[in-house]
Scaffold this motif. Structure first.
Motif, PDB file in Angstrom:
ATOM      1  N   GLY A 141       0.830  -1.134  -0.043  1.00 58.39           N
ATOM      2  CA  GLY A 141      -0.192  -0.268  -0.413  1.00 58.39           C
ATOM      3  C   GLY A 141       0.816   1.148  -0.048  1.00 58.39           C
ATOM      4  O   GLY A 141       0.398   2.528  -0.972  1.00 58.39           O
ATOM      5  N   MET A 142       1.669   1.061   0.909  1.00 63.69           N
ATOM      6  CA  MET A 142       2.965   2.876   0.505  1.00 63.69           C
ATOM      7  C   MET A 142       3.026   2.748  -0.730  1.00 63.69           C
ATOM      8  O   MET A 142       3.714   3.531  -1.137  1.00 63.69           O
ATOM      9  CB  MET A 142       3.969   2.459   1.636  1.00 63.69           C
ATOM     10  CG  MET A 142       3.651   2.421   2.646  1.00 63.69           C
ATOM     11  SD  MET A 142       2.021   4.049   3.270  1.00 63.69           S
ATOM     12  CE  MET A 142       4.006   5.379   2.775  1.00 63.69           C
ATOM     13  N   LEU A 143       3.546   1.453  -1.376  1.00 69.18           N
ATOM     14  CA  LEU A 143       4.503   1.591  -2.684  1.00 69.18           C
ATOM     15  C   LEU A 143       3.138   1.864  -3.833  1.00 69.18           C
ATOM     16  O   LEU A 143       3.513   3.001  -4.549  1.00 69.18           O
ATOM     17  CB  LEU A 143       5.135   0.434  -3.168  1.00 69.18           C
ATOM     18  CG  LEU A 143       5.891   0.119  -2.201  1.00 69.18           C
ATOM     19  CD1 LEU A 143       6.458  -1.810  -2.745  1.00 69.18           C
ATOM     20  CD2 LEU A 143       7.580   0.909  -2.567  1.00 69.18           C
ATOM     21  N   ALA A 144       1.974   1.446  -3.189  1.00 73.32           N
ATOM     22  CA  ALA A 144       1.407   2.219  -4.693  1.00 73.32           C
ATOM     23  C   ALA A 144       0.735   3.209  -4.302  1.00 73.32           C
ATOM     24  O   ALA A 144       0.552   4.273  -4.732  1.00 73.32           O
ATOM     25  CB  ALA A 144      -0.180   1.332  -3.426  1.00 73.32           C
ATOM     26  N   ILE A 145       0.163   4.270  -2.006  1.00 74.31           N
ATOM     27  CA  ILE A 145       0.411   5.074  -2.336  1.00 74.31           C
ATOM     28  C   ILE A 145       1.877   6.231  -3.332  1.00 74.31           C
ATOM     29  O   ILE A 145       1.426   7.565  -3.585  1.00 74.31           O
ATOM     30  CB  ILE A 145       0.309   5.620  -1.305  1.00 74.31           C
ATOM     31  CG1 ILE A 145      -1.119   5.041  -0.546  1.00 74.31           C
ATOM     32  CG2 ILE A 145       0.670   7.430  -0.316  1.00 74.31           C
ATOM     33  CD1 ILE A 145      -0.951   4.791   1.238  1.00 74.31           C
TER      34      ILE A 145
END
Length: 74
Positions: free
Chosen positions: A15-19
């Motif tokens: 999720g952090m990489l997607a953000i």
């Protein structure tokens, strides 16, 4: 599972990489329109950049919910 132990989830790093990817894509999109935006009056530029600076936050709520629960919707 004993109390106080934490079960690591793969969703948080993904999720952090997607953000971060979302922010990068949004910056590239807005920057590609910078010449067009620069031709507008200053007040319109200000309003447009404020709106564009806030709009990218909209997809974060479902993303953060998914990161915490594994579900996209309530």
């Amino acid at each position: 599972m004993p109390r106080g132990t934490v079960n690591a989830s793969w969703r948080k790093p993904v999720g952090m990489l997607a953000i971060l990817a979302l922010i990068l894509v949004w910056v590239v999109i807005v920057a590609s329109f910078s010449a067009w935006i620069a031709a507008l009056p200053g007040v319109v530029q200000l309003l447009l950049y404020v709106v564009l600076g806030v709009v990218w936050i909209a997809p974060l709520k479902p993303m953060l919910r998914w990161m915490e629960t594994g579900v996209w919707r309530d």
